[in-house]
Design an enzyme around this catalytic site. Structure first.
Site, mmCIF file in Angstrom:
data_model
loop_
_atom_site.group_PDB
_atom_site.id
_atom_site.type_symbol
_atom_site.label_atom_id
_atom_site.label_comp_id
_atom_site.label_asym_id
_atom_site.label_seq_id
_atom_site.Cartn_x
_atom_site.Cartn_y
_atom_site.Cartn_z
ATOM 1 N N ASN A 45 23.924 34.182 8.352
ATOM 2 C CA ASN A 45 25.129 34.075 7.532
ATOM 3 C C ASN A 45 26.350 34.381 8.385
ATOM 4 O OD1 ASN A 45 24.041 36.758 7.461
ATOM 5 N ND2 ASN A 45 25.312 37.288 5.719
ATOM 6 N N GLU A 47 30.312 35.109 7.738
ATOM 7 C CA GLU A 47 31.335 35.380 6.727
ATOM 8 C C GLU A 47 32.732 35.077 7.271
ATOM 9 O OE1 GLU A 47 30.573 39.385 5.284
ATOM 10 O OE2 GLU A 47 28.780 38.664 4.224
ATOM 11 N N CYS A 56 25.915 30.716 4.154
ATOM 12 C CA CYS A 56 24.662 31.474 4.168
ATOM 13 C C CYS A 56 23.781 31.082 5.357
ATOM 14 C CB CYS A 56 23.866 31.206 2.898
ATOM 15 S SG CYS A 56 24.645 31.760 1.383
ATOM 16 N N GLU A 58 20.637 30.281 5.329
ATOM 17 C CA GLU A 58 19.750 29.148 5.042
ATOM 18 C C GLU A 58 20.438 27.817 5.340
ATOM 19 O OE1 GLU A 58 20.498 31.733 3.208
ATOM 20 O OE2 GLU A 58 18.867 32.346 1.880
ATOM 21 N N CYS A 90 20.414 31.667 -2.532
ATOM 22 C CA CYS A 90 21.380 31.398 -3.609
ATOM 23 C C CYS A 90 21.231 29.954 -4.104
ATOM 24 C CB CYS A 90 22.805 31.664 -3.128
ATOM 25 S SG CYS A 90 23.498 30.335 -2.120
ATOM 26 N N CYS A 93 22.286 27.110 -1.685
ATOM 27 C CA CYS A 93 21.286 26.857 -0.638
ATOM 28 C C CYS A 93 20.056 26.154 -1.218
ATOM 29 C CB CYS A 93 20.893 28.156 0.053
ATOM 30 S SG CYS A 93 22.215 28.806 1.093
HETATM 31 N N1 THU Z 1 23.750 35.263 1.833
HETATM 32 C C1 THU Z 1 22.897 34.536 2.623
HETATM 33 O O1 THU Z 1 23.130 34.343 3.816
HETATM 34 N N2 THU Z 1 21.771 34.046 2.056
HETATM 35 C C2 THU Z 1 21.383 34.297 0.787
HETATM 36 O O2 THU Z 1 20.320 33.849 0.397
HETATM 37 C C3 THU Z 1 22.236 35.087 -0.112
HETATM 38 C C4 THU Z 1 23.569 35.435 0.420
HETATM 39 C C5 THU Z 1 24.912 35.883 2.476
HETATM 40 C C6 THU Z 1 26.244 35.285 2.198
HETATM 41 C C7 THU Z 1 27.161 36.469 2.446
HETATM 42 O O3 THU Z 1 27.433 36.549 3.835
HETATM 43 C C8 THU Z 1 26.333 37.677 2.077
HETATM 44 O O4 THU Z 1 24.992 37.226 2.037
HETATM 45 C C9 THU Z 1 26.709 38.310 0.749
HETATM 46 O O5 THU Z 1 26.746 37.352 -0.256
#
Ligand code: THU
Length: 137
Positions: A45, A47, A56, A58, A90, A93
């Site tokens: 991920n 941000e 994310c 995935e 999520c 994804c």
């Molecule tokens: N996130 C992911 O990378 N994958 C998931 O399956 C759920 C959420 C990340 C996005 C963000 O950087 C952090 O988790 C909080 O939402």
């Protein structure tokens, strides 16, 4: 799939997770996507201070594989630890995965313990994906 390949993907999801850029949530995720012919593509991920720009782990793994010319995926391994539990992917994804393989295997690994916590399919957790009835390339 042979267990050696899955073990390799689990190890790579755990390792790559360290590269996650999550200064806002502090929640790091690592992903390892396995192609039908046994290659592994990773994602973390990433941000952003404009929160909606966050991507994310995935999707980053899938986009990296597609960028490399791959489109057939059997499995995604996702490593995380939120309050002692690995998280499910999520909805965005799941939808992205579904366009490539609605039956994709999903393996959740707890990055605290290194243990596989869930082994299911995308259909189990996202049974009704959106399908656009256009011509697919
Ligand atoms: N996130 C992911 O990378 N994958 C998931 O399956 C759920 C959420 C990340 C996005 C963000 O950087 C952090 O988790 C909080 O939402």
């Amino acid at each position: 799939m042979n267990s050696g390949l899955l073990e390799k993907a689990v190890a790579s999801a755990l390792k790559i997770r360290e590269n996650a850029y999550a200064p806002f949530s502090g929640f790091k995720v690592g992903a390892a996507l396995i192609t039908d012919d046994g290659e592994i593509y990773n994602g973390v991920n990433v941000e952003n201070s404009s929160f909606g720009a966050t991507v994310c782990a995935e999707r980053n793994a899938i986009f990296s594989a597609v960028t490399a010319g791959r489109r057939r995926f059997s499995t995604i391994v996702i490593a995380s630890d939120l309050d002692g539990k690995a998280v499910y992917p999520c909805g965005i994804c799941c939808q992205v995965m579904a366009d490539f393989n609605p039956d994709m295997r999903i393996v959740l690994v707890n990055s605290g313990t290194g243990a596989v916590e869930q082994d299911c399919t995308l259909k189990d957790i996202f049974p009704q994906n959106f399908e656009f009835k256009g011509d697919k390339e």
